[in-house]
Design an enzyme around this catalytic site. Structure first.
Site, PDB file in Angstrom:
ATOM      1  N   LYS A  20     -96.045  40.552  -4.717  1.00  0.00           N
ATOM      2  CA  LYS A  20     -95.225  39.586  -3.962  1.00  0.00           C
ATOM      3  C   LYS A  20     -93.812  39.639  -4.511  1.00  0.00           C
ATOM      4  CE  LYS A  20     -95.578  36.415  -0.716  1.00  0.00           C
ATOM      5  NZ  LYS A  20     -96.517  36.353   0.422  1.00  0.00           N
ATOM      6  N   ASP A  34     -92.545  37.053   4.702  1.00  0.00           N
ATOM      7  CA  ASP A  34     -93.182  35.787   4.340  1.00  0.00           C
ATOM      8  C   ASP A  34     -92.168  34.718   4.781  1.00  0.00           C
ATOM      9  OD1 ASP A  34     -95.619  34.654   2.687  1.00  0.00           O
ATOM     10  OD2 ASP A  34     -93.913  33.523   1.962  1.00  0.00           O
TER      11      ASP A  34
HETATM   12  P1  NDP Z   1     -91.629  31.018   8.325  1.00  0.00           P
HETATM   13  O1  NDP Z   1     -90.379  31.189   7.552  1.00  0.00           O
HETATM   14  O2  NDP Z   1     -91.776  31.704   9.621  1.00  0.00           O
HETATM   15  O3  NDP Z   1     -91.904  29.496   8.534  1.00  0.00           O
HETATM   16  C1  NDP Z   1     -92.070  28.592   7.499  1.00  0.00           C
HETATM   17  C2  NDP Z   1     -91.249  27.421   7.881  1.00  0.00           C
HETATM   18  O4  NDP Z   1     -91.915  26.249   7.481  1.00  0.00           O
HETATM   19  C3  NDP Z   1     -89.891  27.451   7.173  1.00  0.00           C
HETATM   20  O5  NDP Z   1     -88.904  27.504   8.163  1.00  0.00           O
HETATM   21  C4  NDP Z   1     -89.858  26.167   6.384  1.00  0.00           C
HETATM   22  O6  NDP Z   1     -88.662  25.397   6.528  1.00  0.00           O
HETATM   23  C5  NDP Z   1     -90.937  25.352   7.016  1.00  0.00           C
HETATM   24  N1  NDP Z   1     -91.453  24.454   6.048  1.00  0.00           N
HETATM   25  C6  NDP Z   1     -91.352  24.542   4.724  1.00  0.00           C
HETATM   26  N2  NDP Z   1     -91.934  23.498   4.158  1.00  0.00           N
HETATM   27  C7  NDP Z   1     -92.414  22.762   5.152  1.00  0.00           C
HETATM   28  C8  NDP Z   1     -93.130  21.557   5.201  1.00  0.00           C
HETATM   29  N3  NDP Z   1     -93.463  20.906   4.099  1.00  0.00           N
HETATM   30  N4  NDP Z   1     -93.482  21.053   6.393  1.00  0.00           N
HETATM   31  C9  NDP Z   1     -93.181  21.714   7.509  1.00  0.00           C
HETATM   32  N5  NDP Z   1     -92.485  22.850   7.514  1.00  0.00           N
HETATM   33  C10 NDP Z   1     -92.114  23.366   6.356  1.00  0.00           C
HETATM   34  O7  NDP Z   1     -92.843  31.421   7.374  1.00  0.00           O
HETATM   35  P2  NDP Z   1     -94.301  31.863   7.742  1.00  0.00           P
HETATM   36  O8  NDP Z   1     -94.768  31.184   8.956  1.00  0.00           O
HETATM   37  O9  NDP Z   1     -94.324  33.343   7.673  1.00  0.00           O
HETATM   38  O10 NDP Z   1     -95.109  31.319   6.483  1.00  0.00           O
HETATM   39  C11 NDP Z   1     -95.762  30.058   6.454  1.00  0.00           C
HETATM   40  C12 NDP Z   1     -96.880  30.098   5.423  1.00  0.00           C
HETATM   41  O11 NDP Z   1     -97.805  31.141   5.761  1.00  0.00           O
HETATM   42  C13 NDP Z   1     -96.437  30.415   3.991  1.00  0.00           C
HETATM   43  O12 NDP Z   1     -97.295  29.741   3.102  1.00  0.00           O
HETATM   44  C14 NDP Z   1     -96.688  31.914   3.877  1.00  0.00           C
HETATM   45  O13 NDP Z   1     -96.845  32.321   2.548  1.00  0.00           O
HETATM   46  C15 NDP Z   1     -97.973  32.034   4.669  1.00  0.00           C
HETATM   47  N6  NDP Z   1     -98.326  33.352   5.167  1.00  0.00           N
HETATM   48  C16 NDP Z   1     -97.473  34.099   5.908  1.00  0.00           C
HETATM   49  C17 NDP Z   1     -97.858  35.337   6.385  1.00  0.00           C
HETATM   50  C18 NDP Z   1     -96.987  36.157   7.243  1.00  0.00           C
HETATM   51  O14 NDP Z   1     -97.439  37.221   7.700  1.00  0.00           O
HETATM   52  N7  NDP Z   1     -95.762  35.749   7.548  1.00  0.00           N
HETATM   53  C19 NDP Z   1     -99.176  35.898   6.068  1.00  0.00           C
HETATM   54  C20 NDP Z   1    -100.027  35.000   5.340  1.00  0.00           C
HETATM   55  C21 NDP Z   1     -99.595  33.794   4.906  1.00  0.00           C
HETATM   56  P3  NDP Z   1     -87.641  25.162   5.263  1.00  0.00           P
HETATM   57  O15 NDP Z   1     -87.020  26.499   5.069  1.00  0.00           O
HETATM   58  O16 NDP Z   1     -86.678  24.161   5.747  1.00  0.00           O
HETATM   59  O17 NDP Z   1     -88.426  24.684   4.109  1.00  0.00           O
HETATM   60  O1  2IT Z   2     -99.028  36.060   2.339  1.00  0.00           O
HETATM   61  C1  2IT Z   2     -99.201  37.111   3.001  1.00  0.00           C
HETATM   62  O2  2IT Z   2    -100.303  37.638   3.084  1.00  0.00           O
HETATM   63  C2  2IT Z   2     -98.040  37.690   3.669  1.00  0.00           C
HETATM   64  N1  2IT Z   2     -96.972  37.123   3.618  1.00  0.00           N
HETATM   65  C3  2IT Z   2     -98.173  39.010   4.382  1.00  0.00           C
HETATM   66  C4  2IT Z   2     -98.098  40.149   3.408  1.00  0.00           C
HETATM   67  C5  2IT Z   2     -98.045  41.518   4.015  1.00  0.00           C
HETATM   68  O3  2IT Z   2     -97.900  42.462   3.220  1.00  0.00           O
HETATM   69  O4  2IT Z   2     -98.138  41.677   5.233  1.00  0.00           O
END
Ligand code: NDP
Ligand code: 2IT
Length: 445
Positions: free
Chosen positions: A124, A164
């Protein structure tokens, strides 16, 4: 295995790294029995070796804003474990980023990637850079400066970063362009690439889709389906919109989304053009959900609150770590929730998880539930290696099957004597065994 002793030792070495220590503790609790039953793991120091990253890169990222002012951020890449494949995991750009958060995410990634059945190790990275309110050129200059340092450490068979929080297609494009220029090669060194230059169909929505495919399997164990179910989702990012779309497609009604400013309750369901509006909100770079309630007056905005106070059958926390605490869990239980599946990484605190499990509510941990994102990254790597592109249906079919298989693996390793499926234990044990056995085969190195 003496968990307490290991945790005291780890805390001494890494004081204050709370999220990392939290993630390690959870895994150790789950694998205690299998480690005790397999003395060769202890003899080879598997646990001591798996909980420390192989290496961590830390670097300075200077960049110039549109007014000519110089800024300095910190960049990291945690290469945690490559026993079963090249290091693999996302990059997070968010002001809260620190070493503890990236180590917890890198650690979780080892087991998640192992569960996907694909050959990927855990890693990561990221930066405390805040993309909010930045222009495209500022984001580009930042990404170029970030990659100028990172490119030496990564490679298609070494370490393959992805997105992420705060890192989506745009950032991956700038990072990839810089890598390509420095390395003078066009390879699958990053995933989440654009479809015209090596990306995979379905990758943008894969985490959200996979989350719902997993939830569907959880419901099936109780003879239920998503048809007619009320679903509460937090966040409105990449994971949240994919989950909202797939849940709606499968007949559920998604009643909430949330941002750092509060949550939206929409009794009519968040679907169709409302999901498009959610994507517009996200693209605005302002990170607020309140405007949804101006656009769709039937929806209500709850300032500064989290969605866990609403009545729902299924809860999908999809925002960030430790966003659902024990009070939230108690409120969900009181309101009749039956299934909780983590779309985000570690969004539920350990106390919240305990409440769900005590109440025999089926709880799916992020490392199993949201593995569809990285699994589809793995499918992108396969397509890059073969130098071909699979059609949408092919990628979706593979993703769906991988999620069903991960679910079955959790059931196999996590079902208690009373028949309750402890998905936390199932995911940790299954994820651990594959990596631990690979480490045994590869010697103490
Ligand atoms: P994004 O950046 O697309 O969206 C996350 C958003 O959520 C940010 O804009 C953030 O805003 C907001 N946010 C942060 N804290 C809060 C909160 N407490 N309540 C509501 N909204 C909040 O990120 P992802 O959707 O990619 O990621 C979301 C989660 O999923 C993370 O935990 C990530 O690690 C996980 N994840 C993502 C993957 C991927 O492929 N993208 C894969 C697996 C897991 P702000 O910046 O203002 O805090
Ligand atoms: O938390 C996760 O699994 C991710 N943000 C995706 C990682 C990846 O390599 O696609």
């Amino acid at each position: 295995m003496d968990i307490e002793k290991i945790m005291i030792g780890l805390e001494k070495k890494h004081p204050g790294e709370t999220e990392y220590l939290q993630a390690v503790h959870e895994v150790l609790e789950s694998i205690e029995d299998v480690v005790n039953e397999n003395p060769h793991f202890e003899a080879a120091g598997i646990v001591e070796r798996i909980i420390e990253p192989d290496r961590v890169f830390t670097f300075k990222i200077p960049w110039i804003d549109d007014n000519g002012k110089v800024h300095v951020n910190i960049g990291y890449r945690v290469q945690f474990n490559n026993a079963i494949g090249p290091y693999k995991g996302g990059l997070r750009f968010h002001p809260s980023v620190n070493l503890s958060i990236l180590k917890f995410l890198g650690f979780e990634q080892i087991f998640k990637n192992s569960l996907t059945t694909l050959p990927m190790g855990g890693g990561k990275g990221g930066s405390d850079f805040d993309p909010k309110g930045k222009s495209d050129t500022e984001i580009m200059r930042f990404c170029q400066s970030f990659m100028l340092e990172l490119w030496h450490a990564i490679g298609p068979d070494t370490d393959v970063p992805a997105g992420d929080i705060g890192v989506g297609g745009k950032e991956i494009g700038y990072l990839y362009g810089t890598y390509k220029k420095l390395a003078r090669e066009h390879t699958g060194v990053l995933t989440g690439k654009g479809i015209n230059w090596g990306g995979s169909l379905i990758r943008p929505e894969a985490t959200g889709f996979g989350t719902v495919y997993f939830a569907k399997e959880m419901l099936k164990t109780k003879g239920e389906s998503l048809e007619g179910k009320l679903v509460a989702i937090s966040g409105f990012g990449n994971v949240a919109w994919g989950a909202a779309q797939k849940a709606t497609e499968l007949g559920a009604k998604v009643v909430t989304i949330s941002g750092p400013d509060g949550y939206i309750y929409d009794p009519d369901g968040i679907s169709g053009d409302k999901i498009d509006f959610m994507l517009e909100l996200r693209a605005s770079n302002e990170d607020i959900v309140k405007p949804y309630s101006y656009e769709f007056p039937e929806a209500k905005f709850y300032q500064g609150k989290r969605p866990w106070e609403v009545k729902c059958d299924v809860a999908l926390p999809c925002a960030t770590q430790n966003e659902l605490n024990k009070e939230d869990a108690a409120s969900l239980v009181k309101n009749g929730v039956s299934f909780v599946a983590e779309g985000a990484n570690m969004p539920c605190t350990p106390e919240a998880v305990e409440i769900f499990q005590e109440n025999k509510i089926l709880f799916g941990p992020g490392k199993a539930v949201n593995a569809g994102g990285v699994a589809t990254s793995g499918l992108e790597m396969s397509q890059n290696s073969m130098k071909l592109n699979w059609p949408r249906e092919e990628v979706d079919r593979r993703l769906h099957q991988i999620m069903i298989d991960i679910h079955d693996t959790c059931v196999k390793h996590g079902t208690d004597e009373d028949g309750y499926i402890n998905y936390v234990k199932g995911a940790n044990v299954a994820g651990f065994l594959k990596v631990a056995n690979a480490m045994l085969d590869e010697g103490i190195i």
